[in-house]
Design a protein around this motif. Structure first.
Motif, PDB file in Angstrom:
ATOM      1  N   VAL A 128      16.457  61.255  40.914  1.00 30.82           N
ATOM      2  CA  VAL A 128      15.830  59.924  40.973  1.00 30.82           C
ATOM      3  C   VAL A 128      14.754  59.808  39.906  1.00 30.82           C
ATOM      4  N   ARG A 129      13.914  60.846  39.822  1.00 31.26           N
ATOM      5  CA  ARG A 129      12.800  60.819  38.868  1.00 31.26           C
ATOM      6  C   ARG A 129      13.326  60.807  37.438  1.00 31.26           C
ATOM      7  N   HIS A 130      14.344  61.631  37.183  1.00 34.24           N
ATOM      8  CA  HIS A 130      14.882  61.732  35.826  1.00 34.24           C
ATOM      9  C   HIS A 130      15.536  60.417  35.384  1.00 34.24           C
ATOM     10  N   LEU A 131      16.233  59.772  36.311  1.00 33.79           N
ATOM     11  CA  LEU A 131      16.935  58.529  35.962  1.00 33.79           C
ATOM     12  C   LEU A 131      16.051  57.291  36.135  1.00 33.79           C
ATOM     13  N   ARG A 132      14.807  57.522  36.578  1.00 31.00           N
ATOM     14  CA  ARG A 132      13.898  56.404  36.898  1.00 31.00           C
ATOM     15  C   ARG A 132      14.608  55.416  37.828  1.00 31.00           C
ATOM     16  N   SER A 133      15.193  55.969  38.874  1.00 30.88           N
ATOM     17  CA  SER A 133      15.996  55.168  39.795  1.00 30.88           C
ATOM     18  C   SER A 133      15.375  55.225  41.191  1.00 30.88           C
ATOM     19  N   ASN A 134      16.166  55.116  42.221  1.00 29.30           N
ATOM     20  CA  ASN A 134      15.662  55.273  43.582  1.00 29.30           C
ATOM     21  C   ASN A 134      16.729  56.001  44.407  1.00 29.30           C
ATOM     22  N   SER A 190      22.362  53.840  53.808  1.00 23.23           N
ATOM     23  CA  SER A 190      21.572  54.274  52.649  1.00 23.23           C
ATOM     24  C   SER A 190      20.438  55.204  53.099  1.00 23.23           C
ATOM     25  N   CYS A 191      19.775  55.793  52.118  1.00 27.78           N
ATOM     26  CA  CYS A 191      18.628  56.653  52.422  1.00 27.78           C
ATOM     27  C   CYS A 191      17.502  55.845  53.080  1.00 27.78           C
ATOM     28  N   SER A 192      17.331  54.609  52.666  1.00 26.52           N
ATOM     29  CA  SER A 192      16.280  53.771  53.277  1.00 26.52           C
ATOM     30  C   SER A 192      16.583  53.520  54.742  1.00 26.52           C
ATOM     31  N   GLU A 193      17.852  53.235  55.043  1.00 27.40           N
ATOM     32  CA  GLU A 193      18.228  52.999  56.443  1.00 27.40           C
ATOM     33  C   GLU A 193      18.049  54.271  57.268  1.00 27.40           C
ATOM     34  N   ARG A 248      29.594  60.999  37.341  1.00 28.61           N
ATOM     35  CA  ARG A 248      29.843  62.393  36.958  1.00 28.61           C
ATOM     36  C   ARG A 248      28.519  63.135  36.757  1.00 28.61           C
ATOM     37  N   GLN A 249      27.604  62.473  36.073  1.00 33.50           N
ATOM     38  CA  GLN A 249      26.322  63.102  35.778  1.00 33.50           C
ATOM     39  C   GLN A 249      25.578  63.480  37.075  1.00 33.50           C
ATOM     40  N   VAL A 250      25.510  62.528  37.996  1.00 37.11           N
ATOM     41  CA  VAL A 250      24.793  62.770  39.253  1.00 37.11           C
ATOM     42  C   VAL A 250      25.502  63.843  40.080  1.00 37.11           C
ATOM     43  N   LEU A 251      26.809  63.773  40.136  1.00 36.30           N
ATOM     44  CA  LEU A 251      27.578  64.763  40.905  1.00 36.30           C
ATOM     45  C   LEU A 251      27.389  66.166  40.338  1.00 36.30           C
ATOM     46  N   VAL A 252      27.486  66.278  39.020  1.00 36.55           N
ATOM     47  CA  VAL A 252      27.345  67.599  38.387  1.00 36.55           C
ATOM     48  C   VAL A 252      25.953  68.172  38.654  1.00 36.55           C
ATOM     49  N   TRP A 253      24.941  67.353  38.482  1.00 44.13           N
ATOM     50  CA  TRP A 253      23.572  67.839  38.723  1.00 44.13           C
ATOM     51  C   TRP A 253      23.403  68.295  40.174  1.00 44.13           C
ATOM     52  N   MET A 254      23.804  67.419  41.084  1.00 42.02           N
ATOM     53  CA  MET A 254      23.480  67.693  42.497  1.00 42.02           C
ATOM     54  C   MET A 254      24.408  68.705  43.152  1.00 42.02           C
ATOM     55  N   VAL A 255      25.699  68.608  42.852  1.00 41.09           N
ATOM     56  CA  VAL A 255      26.657  69.486  43.540  1.00 41.09           C
ATOM     57  C   VAL A 255      26.754  70.847  42.850  1.00 41.09           C
ATOM     58  N   PHE A 256      26.868  70.851  41.544  1.00 42.71           N
ATOM     59  CA  PHE A 256      27.104  72.115  40.846  1.00 42.71           C
ATOM     60  C   PHE A 256      25.809  72.862  40.516  1.00 42.71           C
ATOM     61  N   TYR A 257      24.749  72.110  40.200  1.00 43.20           N
ATOM     62  CA  TYR A 257      23.497  72.778  39.826  1.00 43.20           C
ATOM     63  C   TYR A 257      22.427  72.668  40.907  1.00 43.20           C
ATOM     64  N   GLU A 258      22.762  72.044  42.024  1.00 44.40           N
ATOM     65  CA  GLU A 258      21.839  71.931  43.168  1.00 44.40           C
ATOM     66  C   GLU A 258      20.497  71.298  42.800  1.00 44.40           C
ATOM     67  N   LEU A 287      25.817  56.398  44.077  1.00 44.94           N
ATOM     68  CA  LEU A 287      26.638  56.993  43.006  1.00 44.94           C
ATOM     69  C   LEU A 287      27.407  58.209  43.532  1.00 44.94           C
ATOM     70  N   LEU A 288      26.699  59.021  44.299  1.00 47.24           N
ATOM     71  CA  LEU A 288      27.321  60.234  44.838  1.00 47.24           C
ATOM     72  C   LEU A 288      28.378  59.879  45.896  1.00 47.24           C
ATOM     73  N   HIS A 289      28.085  58.883  46.693  1.00 44.91           N
ATOM     74  CA  HIS A 289      29.030  58.425  47.713  1.00 44.91           C
ATOM     75  C   HIS A 289      30.321  57.905  47.056  1.00 44.91           C
ATOM     76  N   ASP A 290      30.157  57.098  46.019  1.00 43.90           N
ATOM     77  CA  ASP A 290      31.345  56.571  45.328  1.00 43.90           C
ATOM     78  C   ASP A 290      32.149  57.705  44.688  1.00 43.90           C
ATOM     79  N   ALA A 291      31.437  58.710  44.168  1.00 43.66           N
ATOM     80  CA  ALA A 291      32.132  59.860  43.571  1.00 43.66           C
ATOM     81  C   ALA A 291      32.922  60.607  44.650  1.00 43.66           C
TER      82      ALA A 291
END
Lengths: 220, 90
Positions: free
Chosen positions: A177-183, B22-25, A160-170, A190-194
């Motif tokens: 990625v930077r905010h969540l320290r992810s990749n 994925s983005c990497s692919e 939900r968090q990722v979807l709201v940020w990316m889809v609703f707030y662009e 996450l977005l694909h599963d949503a």
């Protein structure tokens, strides 16, 4: 002026040692710098009035980072494109992350929530020139209700968090990625599963997604 | 008529596949995709999964679009020189 090389010549020269290698690295660095500057020149608005000298310096930094990435990945080059096309993507990638970071600096993602779900849908629909018929309007409202329900009940907190940020707030992917320290791969997943859950949710409520789309497009 | 963001999002939901690369692919394959496209072949037919990812992922799409345009300029011998950027980034 950079020397023109075949793919084989690039691969040989870049690790040859001596002046051959020095010249190849200098040429590659210049090409990467031009690629980074080209990306920046297309996205000047994101720098919000930064001075040109600062922008050129950022491009130099991007070119250096991209050069290191290219040298570290030389063994991954499969030869299915020109070497320079393959190398440019590293510079563009680094430049894109830098630009997005510049654009979103100082903005707290934690403050962006789904609490005003309905208003967020309305904001997304700006640009619709036609006033829908009452019947169409009712169906649109129902689709939005289903989507809202899936977002609130079916998605995990992270989805939900990722979807709201990316889809609703662009918010750009790389900022998430930077905010969540992810990749990128993890956030994209996450977005694909949503999206899969939203698609399933619409279908379970009797909305064929294709038909749903026609409800929001121009009436025929 | 230009689609609004909501319509584009619905399209993304509609075009969601069970399996997506994925983005990497995508990053690994995008230079090949661009070359196929610039050679006049239908890259979407040759590399449908990559095409699908580009439609769903704004970050990869932005990189692809820049790479495509940059490569097209290089092929035409029109890639800006370093000095040209003094004017392009004034």
């Amino acid at each position: 002026m950079t020397k023109t090389r075949t793919n084989q010549e690039w691969l040989y020269d870049l690790v040859a040692g001596g002046t051959l290698q020095d010249d190849a690295i200098a040429d590659l660095r210049e090409l990467l710098l031009r690629a980074a500057l080209y990306f920046f020149s297309r996205n000047l608005d994101d720098f919000q009035g930064a001075d040109p000298e600062g922008i050129h310096q950022r491009a130099e930094d991007c070119a250096q980072d991209a050069l290191i990435a290219v040298m570290n990945h030389l063994q991954d080059f499969r030869g299915d494109s020109k070497f320079t096309t393959w190398a440019y993507k590293f510079a563009i990638n680094v430049a894109l992350v830098a630009v997005r970071q510049e654009r979103w600096k100082g903005i707290s993602l934690d403050a962006l929530e789904f609490s005003e779900g309905k208003n967020l849908f309305e904001r997304m629909m700006q640009g619709t020139s036609e006033e829908p018929t009452p019947e169409r309007s009712a169906l649109q409202t129902e689709v939005q209700r289903v989507l809202q329900e899936v977002i609130q009940r079916e998605l995990t907190d992270k989805q939900r968090q990722v979807l709201v940020w990316m889809v609703f707030y662009e918010v750009p992917l790389d900022e998430v990625v930077r905010h969540l320290r992810s990749n990128r791969n993890a956030v994209y997943k996450l977005l694909h599963d949503a999206r899969r859950k939203l698609k399933m949710g619409l279908e379970q409520h009797g909305f064929d997604v294709g038909e749903t789309l026609s409800l929001f497009g121009p009436s025929r | 008529m230009q689609k609004n963001r909501f319509e584009r999002w619905l399209e993304n939901i509609q075009n969601t596949q069970d399996e997506e690369i994925s983005c990497s692919e995508c990053f690994d394959g995008v230079s090949h995709y661009v070359e196929v496209e610039l050679s006049g072949e239908d890259a979407a037919v040759r590399l449908p999964q990559l095409k699908q990812h580009l439609a769903q992922c704004p970050a990869c799409r932005a990189e692809y679009e820049t790479l495509h345009d940059l490569q097209e300029l290089e092929n035409r011998g029109e890639l800006p020189l370093l000095d040209d950027f003094q004017d392009l980034i004034p």
